[in-house]
Design a protein around this motif. Structure first.
Motif, PDB file in Angstrom:
ATOM      1  N   LEU A   2      54.383  49.623  41.878  1.00  0.00           N
ATOM      2  CA  LEU A   2      53.062  49.885  41.941  1.00  0.00           C
ATOM      3  C   LEU A   2      52.037  48.883  42.369  1.00  0.00           C
ATOM      4  O   LEU A   2      52.029  47.613  41.908  1.00  0.00           O
ATOM      5  N   THR A   3      51.008  48.918  43.383  1.00  0.00           N
ATOM      6  CA  THR A   3      49.907  47.859  43.683  1.00  0.00           C
ATOM      7  C   THR A   3      48.823  48.618  43.451  1.00  0.00           C
ATOM      8  O   THR A   3      48.567  49.843  43.679  1.00  0.00           O
ATOM      9  N   LEU A   4      47.859  47.797  43.333  1.00  0.00           N
ATOM     10  CA  LEU A   4      46.401  48.195  42.694  1.00  0.00           C
ATOM     11  C   LEU A   4      45.268  47.324  43.626  1.00  0.00           C
ATOM     12  O   LEU A   4      45.481  46.283  43.668  1.00  0.00           O
ATOM     13  N   ALA A   5      44.345  48.096  44.346  1.00  0.00           N
ATOM     14  CA  ALA A   5      43.319  47.249  44.923  1.00  0.00           C
ATOM     15  C   ALA A   5      42.351  47.019  43.777  1.00  0.00           C
ATOM     16  O   ALA A   5      41.457  48.081  43.384  1.00  0.00           O
ATOM     17  N   PRO A  13      53.938  42.258  39.405  1.00  0.00           N
ATOM     18  CA  PRO A  13      54.854  42.725  38.505  1.00  0.00           C
ATOM     19  C   PRO A  13      55.219  41.614  37.269  1.00  0.00           C
ATOM     20  O   PRO A  13      55.082  40.554  37.426  1.00  0.00           O
ATOM     21  N   ALA A  14      55.374  42.321  36.105  1.00  0.00           N
ATOM     22  CA  ALA A  14      55.676  41.291  35.130  1.00  0.00           C
ATOM     23  C   ALA A  14      57.207  40.757  35.303  1.00  0.00           C
ATOM     24  O   ALA A  14      58.050  41.424  35.739  1.00  0.00           O
ATOM     25  N   LEU A  68      53.047  45.720  34.817  1.00  0.00           N
ATOM     26  CA  LEU A  68      52.201  44.791  35.777  1.00  0.00           C
ATOM     27  C   LEU A  68      51.524  43.857  34.669  1.00  0.00           C
ATOM     28  O   LEU A  68      51.114  44.187  33.467  1.00  0.00           O
ATOM     29  N   VAL A  69      51.394  42.525  35.133  1.00  0.00           N
ATOM     30  CA  VAL A  69      50.725  41.548  34.360  1.00  0.00           C
ATOM     31  C   VAL A  69      49.420  41.552  35.388  1.00  0.00           C
ATOM     32  O   VAL A  69      49.335  41.601  36.296  1.00  0.00           O
ATOM     33  N   ILE A  70      48.054  41.955  34.513  1.00  0.00           N
ATOM     34  CA  ILE A  70      46.955  41.667  35.106  1.00  0.00           C
ATOM     35  C   ILE A  70      46.263  40.117  34.925  1.00  0.00           C
ATOM     36  O   ILE A  70      46.236  39.608  33.966  1.00  0.00           O
ATOM     37  N   GLU A  71      45.916  39.574  36.269  1.00  0.00           N
ATOM     38  CA  GLU A  71      45.389  38.228  36.086  1.00  0.00           C
ATOM     39  C   GLU A  71      43.936  38.360  36.636  1.00  0.00           C
ATOM     40  O   GLU A  71      43.634  39.114  37.296  1.00  0.00           O
ATOM     41  N   ARG A  72      43.272  37.226  36.085  1.00  0.00           N
ATOM     42  CA  ARG A  72      41.750  36.934  36.726  1.00  0.00           C
ATOM     43  C   ARG A  72      42.048  35.566  37.157  1.00  0.00           C
ATOM     44  O   ARG A  72      42.166  34.696  36.155  1.00  0.00           O
ATOM     45  N   ALA A  73      41.530  35.284  38.097  1.00  0.00           N
ATOM     46  CA  ALA A  73      41.509  33.896  38.533  1.00  0.00           C
ATOM     47  C   ALA A  73      42.765  32.917  38.369  1.00  0.00           C
ATOM     48  O   ALA A  73      42.928  31.874  37.905  1.00  0.00           O
ATOM     49  N   GLY A  78      45.905  40.559  30.928  1.00  0.00           N
ATOM     50  CA  GLY A  78      46.336  41.916  30.438  1.00  0.00           C
ATOM     51  C   GLY A  78      47.736  42.451  31.090  1.00  0.00           C
ATOM     52  O   GLY A  78      48.315  41.807  31.571  1.00  0.00           O
ATOM     53  N   ARG A  79      47.916  43.569  30.468  1.00  0.00           N
ATOM     54  CA  ARG A  79      49.109  44.384  30.953  1.00  0.00           C
ATOM     55  C   ARG A  79      48.892  45.828  31.174  1.00  0.00           C
ATOM     56  O   ARG A  79      47.942  46.310  30.818  1.00  0.00           O
ATOM     57  N   LEU A  80      49.594  46.348  32.390  1.00  0.00           N
ATOM     58  CA  LEU A  80      49.691  47.636  32.422  1.00  0.00           C
ATOM     59  C   LEU A  80      50.938  48.230  32.645  1.00  0.00           C
ATOM     60  O   LEU A  80      51.823  47.402  33.357  1.00  0.00           O
ATOM     61  N   LEU A  81      51.413  49.371  31.978  1.00  0.00           N
ATOM     62  CA  LEU A  81      52.769  49.879  32.126  1.00  0.00           C
ATOM     63  C   LEU A  81      52.448  51.344  32.404  1.00  0.00           C
ATOM     64  O   LEU A  81      51.983  52.203  31.730  1.00  0.00           O
TER      65      LEU A  81
END
Length: 165
Positions: A2-5, A13-14, A68-73, A78-81
């Motif tokens: 999965l990719t998200l804009a 990906p984790a 997915l691992v969510i990153e900022r800068a 966070g994470r999304l599964l």
């Protein structure tokens, strides 16, 4: 995968190297375990056991889920599964660090996922704990609708218009 804009966040990906972050993130979501009258060592043991149990359970129940691992800068926040193996995608887990909550990151992440689901002709489903009113308000604002549940949790679906009876 999965990719998200996303404008201000990056979903990747984790990897096994993310386990320490994911476990620490998990610990921030477990206020129920913090309520146990225990010292730091017992709390750490409970978190470790619960995290391993959750991780194994998710792998068994959702073997094809995108983690997915969510990153900022460049910093994990966070994470999304998400399990996309069925026409109704299941948001298995979504969590942000406390310092990343309330800043619109969760809404941005879920909106990006809604766009991907819509473009794929999928609906989204999730389970939210009834004792998590902040998450429930977010899901309501994003168009998720209640679709059953039990004493502890509520099932929600999006798009709500297709799910209403």
């Amino acid at each position: 995968m999965l990719t998200l804009a996303l404008d201000h966040l990056h979903a990747r990906p984790a990897q096994p190297a993310d386990d320490a972050f994911l476990k620490a993130l998990f610990a921030t979501t477990r206020d129920d375990l913090r309520a146990v009258d225990a010292g730091p060592a017992l709390f750490a043991m409970l978190i470790d056991m619960q995290w391993h149990a959750q991780t194994a359970g998710y792998r068994q129940a959702f073997p094809d889920a995108d983690s997915l691992v969510i990153e900022r800068a460049g910093v994990p926040v966070g994470r999304l599964l998400v399990d996309r193996s069925m026409p109704q995608w299941r948001i298995v887990d979504v969590a942000l660090l406390p310092q990343a909550r309330g800043q619109g990151h969760g809404a941005a992440l879920l909106r990006a996922l809604q766009i991907r689901a819509r473009d794929s002709g999928a609906t989204l489903a999730l389970t939210v704990r009834r004792d998590n009113p902040a998450a429930r308000r977010l899901y309501d604002a994003l168009g998720f609708a209640a679709d059953g549940g039990d004493v502890l949790t509520e099932q929600m679906v999006w798009p709500a218009a297709r799910q209403r009876r």
